[in-house]
Design an enzyme around this catalytic site. Structure first.
Site, short mmCIF file in Angstrom:
data_model
loop_
_atom_site.label_atom_id
_atom_site.label_comp_id
_atom_site.label_asym_id
_atom_site.label_seq_id
_atom_site.Cartn_x
_atom_site.Cartn_y
_atom_site.Cartn_z
N SER A 39 13.55 42.66 19.78
CA SER A 39 14.75 41.91 19.31
C SER A 39 15.60 42.43 18.01
O SER A 39 16.63 41.69 17.72
CB SER A 39 14.37 40.51 19.13
N LYS A 63 14.29 31.39 14.90
CA LYS A 63 14.99 32.30 14.06
C LYS A 63 16.38 31.50 13.35
O LYS A 63 16.72 32.01 12.23
CB LYS A 63 15.78 33.41 14.93
#
Length: 772
Positions: A679, A722
């Site tokens: 990611s 996140k």
């Protein structure tokens, strides 16, 4: 003195072979013949009514010449009877031994010249001693139950001739026919007497051993019968007096428990069989304890005991809200289960798996679920478990065998429908003792666990009424087959506002109580709680928040015991005084924009976090240097990012020759912490473009996303975690893949109001949002 016995017989005599017996002189015996055999026998006899009987090993066949012994017995036919049912009986009397010299003809018309065998009878001290010994042995045999007719015993007492005595005794000793024939062929009477004496001695010894064995058996059986009668009498006396011995009372109590346990028929059959076996085992034997413990588990299992569920959905919702803040998905799933249970009485318990970072309340949520359902709660920690027998138990053949934890906890719980929490399912080990995760496959499968068989019990137990809940920090370590059997519910971290409410509702009252401040309760201001959350904790859960609140409460308790003035209100200043300098800072807000440094977002098992991807360049030979304890997947993302930038450098005004002669070094700080995953791909592309183009990257913009070699931004996981990490770090804008836009619903509204979201499909869009 010697005596010679002479006999005159005809020159030709009929010979008749027989297989069933060996005829001896002075022996009177019947011979049973069928009609056809009797006719042949009568046709064979002459007017003298004499016949020579010889022993043959073969069955005589009409028209054949059978083989027979050379020595036979001359017999006189006394009577011939025809029987009403057919056939006849011939009564014969043995006269003397004869030797068949010449045989002619075929059966039954066999004629032979026979000569009498002359026996010399010599009386001596040896013969007298043998005669007396034979008489004594016969009486001993008779005393051991050897049946002999009375007239035979009288005859034996009167016989003085050793030859006649040997022949007579030979008839009543169990000898094979070939051995009897050898005695018949022994001409010397004294030698024949010795052989008979030896055979009779062996027979008497056999009878003695048999008698001793029978006597011992009779004695033991008599003792057992006596003990049985005495026990029955004792039992009757104790019942009359209202008393019982400890073993009897124990067995009777166990029998009552088995009857009242409500076992299935096949299990009841096993229990009854084992109870009968236990009654026969000596209580001092180790087997008694093993069997007794096994029956105790069988009788103590909750075969039919179940708690009644609280089907009031509104009350259950109230209980869940009292114990836990937010967690809407989990609460909704529990209420759905209750709703279906209300409509359908018999249903299989769900298998839920709570996945989330530490400290978000996974374990305590299990207790709340049990309280809301009105069920008992069981918790078993699987962390570090390596032995399969912990789940399935040990077989009873092993010393110290016990059931597995599943059966043990249900036995202690006493109900067959508790809420059963298997904690830390992602931390199960594996070694030579087996694979506990594989053993859990049957336990956590609603289609199989209605017949779960523990190795110790060795009978099926129904686990379908149990509500199993497992917890894990990560899904990756859980085997795919086990993961497939569970309904995964993710618990993400809390926002600062949620932590503040949790602290006010749950944590502060709990720590005030545990630290003895009930009578002098301090008041935490909102600013003080925010200070603890922002300056002293950086986590997805609330465990460190609780520790810091507990630390403040302990220091207040210390001041009270020292006689210092009470701190009635806890302000940010008091928090700083008690907890010391702040531990965490706002990394983003305190930094300026720089070239080649881009803010990224990462997900770990402890929740979300921010990372900084730094890129620099130097003269070299087109090499890529990667540092920061990066995993293989993250290294591959960095190579893909550099390849994409070099392939499209003209679009950002980057000079190709310069990049050709340049080494690129990418570093991710906090180098001691391992990092992996795809990611960070878009972050690395942005850092390289910023480095080569000289455009500074905005520090208040954080990004996440996997890239492809064509510049597409691919979806990632853990968006909520996140985003919460970005908010804690002071990020104002989050760049994420467009495919993750539906996950925006999971993010609280107060977070969405503070952070701007840019969803991108292409790397160019991400670079446009991040670079000045």
């Amino acid at each position: 003195m010697s005596e010679s016995v002479t006999l005159t017989i005809p020159s030709q005599l009929p010979v008749y072979p027989i297989r069933e017996i060996v005829a001896f002189p002075y022996m009177i015996f019947p011979l049973f013949l069928k009609d056809e055999e009797l006719f042949r026998f009568e046709d064979m006899l002459g007017h003298e009514q004499l016949v020579t009987l010889v022993w043959s090993q073969d069955e005589p066949v009409a028209g054949g010449a059978p083989r027979f012994s050379e020595i036979g017995t001359l017999c006189k036919v006394n009577q011939i009877y025809r029987l009403p049912e057919g056939g006849g009986k011939v009564v014969l009397e043995g006269v003397a031994r004869v030797k068949v010299m010449e045989a002619m003809g075929e059966f039954p018309h066999i004629q032979a010249h026979c000569e009498p065998v002359h026996e010399f009878v010599e009386k001596s001290m040896v013969s007298d001693a043998l005669v007396q010994s034979l008489n004594a042995l016969l009486k001993i045999a008779l005393s051991y139950g050897r049946p002999l007719p009375d007239d035979v015993m009288k005859m034996i007492d009167l016989i003085e001739n050793p030859a006649r005595l040997a022949d007579l005794v030979a008839l009543y000793v169990n000898l094979p026919l070939d051995e009897q024939q050898r005695l018949l062929e022994t001409v010397d009477p004294l030698e024949r007497l010795k052989k008979v004496y030896m055979h009779l001695t062996a027979e008497v010894q056999r009878l003695q051993v048999k008698g001793e064995v029978q006597a011992e058996v009779t004695r033991r059986v008599g003792k057992s019968q006596k003990e049985y009668l005495l026990r029955e009498q004792m039992k009757q006396i104790q019942e009359e007096l209202g008393e019982e011995d400890s073993r009897s009372s124990e067995l009777n109590e166990l029998r009552k428990r088995i009857v009242a346990a409500g076992m299935p028929p096949e299990v009841r059959k096993v229990a009854d069989k084992e109870l009968k076996r236990l009654e026969r085992i000596n209580s001092a034997s180790p087997e008694y304890t093993v069997s007794r413990t096994y029956l105790d588990y069988l009788a103590g299992m909750p075969w039919k005991n179940a708690t009644k569920d609280n089907n009031d959905i509104n009350q259950a919702e109230t209980v869940l809200d009292e114990d836990h803040y937010d967690l809407k998905k989990v609460k909704e799933r529990i209420l759905e289960y209750l709703a279906v249970r209300t409509l359908k009485e018999k249903m299989k318990g769900p298998i839920l798996c709570f996945v989330g970072p530490p400290g978000v309340g996974k374990t305590s949520l299990g207790k709340s679920i049990a309280r809301s359902l009105g069920r008992k709660f069981i918790r078993v920690s699987l962390g570090g478990m390596r032995d399969e027998a912990e789940i399935r138990g040990h077989r009873r053949t092993y010393i110290g065998a016990l059931p597995g934890r599943i059966i043990q906890e249900l036995y202690r719980c006493g109900t067959n429908n508790p809420v059963f929490m298997l904690d830390e399912v992602d931390k199960i080990g594996l070694d030579f003792r087996g694979d506990p995760a594989s053993a859990l496959l049957e336990v956590l499968d609603p289609e199989q666990n209605n017949t779960f068989t523990d190795h110790y019990l060795d009978v099926p137990f129904d686990l379908s009424n149990v509500m199993f809940i497992t917890t894990a920090n990560q899904l990756d370590p859980i085997p795919a087959a086990l993961k497939d059997r569970m309904e995964v519910i993710r618990l993400s971290g809390y926002t600062d506002e949620e932590k503040e409410k949790i602290a006010v509702r749950y944590l502060i009252p709990k720590e005030i109580d545990e630290n003895g401040l009930i009578n002098t309760q301090p008041t935490f201001t909102t600013e003080a709680i925010s200070t603890i959350i922002g300056n002293y904790t950086r986590e997805a859960g609330v465990r460190n928040l609780q520790r810091n609140i507990a630390s403040v409460c302990r220091k207040v308790a210390k001041e009270i015991t020292q006689g210092k003035p009470l701190r009635a209100t806890i302000t940010p200043e008091v928090v700083t005084e008690f907890l010391g300098p702040r531990t965490f800072f706002n990394e983003v807000a305190g930094e300026s924009d720089r070239v080649g440094v881009v803010t990224g977002l990462a997900w770990t098992e402890t929740g979300g976090d921010i990372i900084f991807v730094e890129a620099t360049r130097m003269k070299g030979k087109r090499e890529l240097i990667l540092t920061g304890s990066l995993g293989d997947v993250m290294k591959e993302s960095a190579r893909a990012a550099l390849s994409y930038v070099r392939a499209n450098c003209a679009e950002w005004g980057i000079c190709e020759p310069a990049s050709e002669e340049t080494d690129i070094h990418i570093h991710v700080p906090a180098g001691a912490i391992p990092k992996d995953g795809p990611s960070a791909g878009v972050t690395m592309v942005t850092a390289i473009v910023s480095l080569l183009s000289g455009r500074p990257a905005r520090r208040d913009v954080a990004m996440t996303g996997e890239i492809s070699l064509t510049g597409r931004v691919l979806a990632i996981g853990g968006l909520k975690e996140k985003v919460l990490a970005a908010r804690r770090a002071g990020v104002k804008t989050v760049v994420a893949p467009a495919r993750n836009q539906p996950n925006l619903e999971d993010i609280p509204d107060d977070v969405k109001s503070e952070i701007a979201f840019v969803f991108v499909d292409d790397v160019h869009e991400a670079i446009a949002a991040a670079l000045q």
